[in-house]
Design a protein around this motif. Structure first.
Motif, PDB file in Angstrom:
ATOM      1  N   LYS B  23       0.834  -1.205   0.000  1.00  0.00           N
ATOM      2  CA  LYS B  23       0.000   0.000   0.000  1.00  0.00           C
ATOM      3  C   LYS B  23       0.867   1.252   0.000  1.00  0.00           C
ATOM      4  N   LYS B  24       1.891   1.226   0.864  1.00  0.00           N
ATOM      5  CA  LYS B  24       2.784   2.371   0.987  1.00  0.00           C
ATOM      6  C   LYS B  24       3.517   2.623  -0.328  1.00  0.00           C
ATOM      7  N   HIS B  25       3.968   1.525  -0.913  1.00  0.00           N
ATOM      8  CA  HIS B  25       4.716   1.643  -2.162  1.00  0.00           C
ATOM      9  C   HIS B  25       3.838   2.200  -3.283  1.00  0.00           C
ATOM     10  N   TYR B  26       2.606   1.690  -3.374  1.00  0.00           N
ATOM     11  CA  TYR B  26       1.693   2.180  -4.414  1.00  0.00           C
ATOM     12  C   TYR B  26       1.389   3.662  -4.248  1.00  0.00           C
ATOM     13  N   GLU B  89       1.283 -10.430  -9.874  1.00  0.00           N
ATOM     14  CA  GLU B  89       1.058  -9.383 -10.878  1.00  0.00           C
ATOM     15  C   GLU B  89       1.312  -8.006 -10.278  1.00  0.00           C
ATOM     16  N   SER B  90       0.822  -7.820  -9.067  1.00  0.00           N
ATOM     17  CA  SER B  90       1.013  -6.511  -8.440  1.00  0.00           C
ATOM     18  C   SER B  90       2.477  -6.279  -8.097  1.00  0.00           C
ATOM     19  N   LEU B  91       3.178  -7.358  -7.780  1.00  0.00           N
ATOM     20  CA  LEU B  91       4.601  -7.250  -7.467  1.00  0.00           C
ATOM     21  C   LEU B  91       5.390  -6.771  -8.694  1.00  0.00           C
ATOM     22  N   LEU B  92       5.105  -7.377  -9.827  1.00  0.00           N
ATOM     23  CA  LEU B  92       5.782  -6.998 -11.070  1.00  0.00           C
ATOM     24  C   LEU B  92       5.409  -5.583 -11.486  1.00  0.00           C
ATOM     25  N   ASP B  93       4.128  -5.278 -11.331  1.00  0.00           N
ATOM     26  CA  ASP B  93       3.639  -3.945 -11.673  1.00  0.00           C
ATOM     27  C   ASP B  93       4.368  -2.879 -10.867  1.00  0.00           C
ATOM     28  N   ARG B  94       4.494  -3.128  -9.577  1.00  0.00           N
ATOM     29  CA  ARG B  94       5.211  -2.194  -8.699  1.00  0.00           C
ATOM     30  C   ARG B  94       6.654  -2.026  -9.130  1.00  0.00           C
ATOM     31  N   GLY B  95       7.289  -3.149  -9.407  1.00  0.00           N
ATOM     32  CA  GLY B  95       8.698  -3.131  -9.795  1.00  0.00           C
ATOM     33  C   GLY B  95       8.915  -2.344 -11.077  1.00  0.00           C
ATOM     34  N   ARG B  96       8.080  -2.607 -12.078  1.00  0.00           N
ATOM     35  CA  ARG B  96       8.258  -1.938 -13.367  1.00  0.00           C
ATOM     36  C   ARG B  96       8.023  -0.449 -13.246  1.00  0.00           C
ATOM     37  N   ARG B  97       6.967  -0.093 -12.519  1.00  0.00           N
ATOM     38  CA  ARG B  97       6.672   1.338 -12.375  1.00  0.00           C
ATOM     39  C   ARG B  97       7.767   2.048 -11.603  1.00  0.00           C
ATOM     40  N   GLU B  98       8.284   1.377 -10.598  1.00  0.00           N
ATOM     41  CA  GLU B  98       9.364   1.950  -9.794  1.00  0.00           C
ATOM     42  C   GLU B  98      10.614   2.170 -10.654  1.00  0.00           C
ATOM     43  N   ALA B  99      10.963   1.170 -11.458  1.00  0.00           N
ATOM     44  CA  ALA B  99      12.158   1.271 -12.304  1.00  0.00           C
ATOM     45  C   ALA B  99      12.005   2.415 -13.305  1.00  0.00           C
TER      46      ALA B  99
END
Lengths: 104, 146
Positions: B23-26, B89-99
């Motif tokens: 949640k915090k990351h999003y 899916e949410s893990l990958l989504d977070r990672g890609r957006r962060e990168a």
């Protein structure tokens, strides 16, 4: 050294092609980082230690690529791509490649 | 019995902190995406006439993101009957957006007007057990022009 992922350098003209240049590193994780990582694996989130490790490894791969281009007297590398693969348990390769060119 | 208790504790710790961290990351991602909205970013650029610019530079953003105990457990369960694995899916989504955000932030600091030909590269860092997904490393890179 100008580095781009495009097929040329904006605002400049390619005079000569020198072919593909590449650099790669294989890195393994270290134990200290692994302990932190296994804890993080419990609660999730970013693994800062690993991100730094990846950053260093990527930088080194790029440095090797740039060194190779310098030896060819190139002043730019175009169309750069990165690729990663797992070599063995706990080790991974990062590979950077591109085309060395002379631009003006 | 003891093993079961440890397992349940680990699972709930994983779930609780995992959900909290996600949640915090999003929230953080959304905030930073709003801030960097002004920078145009595109995945095309190759096989096209070169843009008008005086300067170009490569920018790379990396992130290694770990799954939590709960997600790993859900994944193991999911493996039994297949289907979408939302938690990954949410893990990958977070990672890609962060990168991508890291690329954008560096490019903005450099004074870029546009980032072209963005590419992603994803790979896993094998976990301890049977090469299961312990962590995912994501590299995003592109050419900034100004």
């Amino acid at each position: 050294m100008i580095l781009t992922t495009l097929e040329g350098v904006p605002g400049k003209e390619i005079l000569e092609h020198y072919g593909i240049v590449q650099g790669s590193t294989v890195r393994a994780k270290n134990v200290g980082r692994d302990i932190g990582a296994s804890f993080k694996n419990l609660v999730g989130g970013e693994l800062k230690g690993y991100t730094d490790l990846l950053n260093e490894a990527r930088q080194e791969a790029m440095d090797r690529m740039v060194l190779q281009a310098k030896q060819l007297n190139a002043n730019a590398i175009v169309n750069i791509r990165f690729s990663t693969s797992s070599v063995a348990q706990g080790a991974a390769e990062i590979f950077a490649y591109g085309t060395a060119v002379l631009v003006r | 019995m003891e093993e079961l208790i440890i397992f349940v504790v680990l699972l709930s710790v994983g779930y609780f902190f995992g959900v909290l961290a996600e949640k915090k990351h999003y929230k953080d991602i959304q905030k930073r995406e709003q801030e960097t909205l002004s920078l145009a970013i595109s995945s095309f650029g190759a096989k096209q006439p070169l843009p008008q610019a005086s300067d170009a530079q490569l920018f790379v953003g990396e992130v290694v993101i770990a799954s939590d105990y709960f997600k790993t457990f859900v994944m193991a369960l999911r493996n039994l009957w297949g289907g979408r694995v939302l938690s990954y899916e949410s893990l990958l989504d977070r990672g890609r957006r962060e990168a991508l955000l890291r690329v954008k932030e560096q490019a903005i600091a450099w004074g870029a007007t546009e980032v072209l030909n963005v590419r992603y590269e994803t790979s896993t860092i094998g976990g301890k057990k049977q090469g299961g997904v312990g962590a995912i490393e994501i590299i995003a890179y592109g050419t900034a022009i100004r």
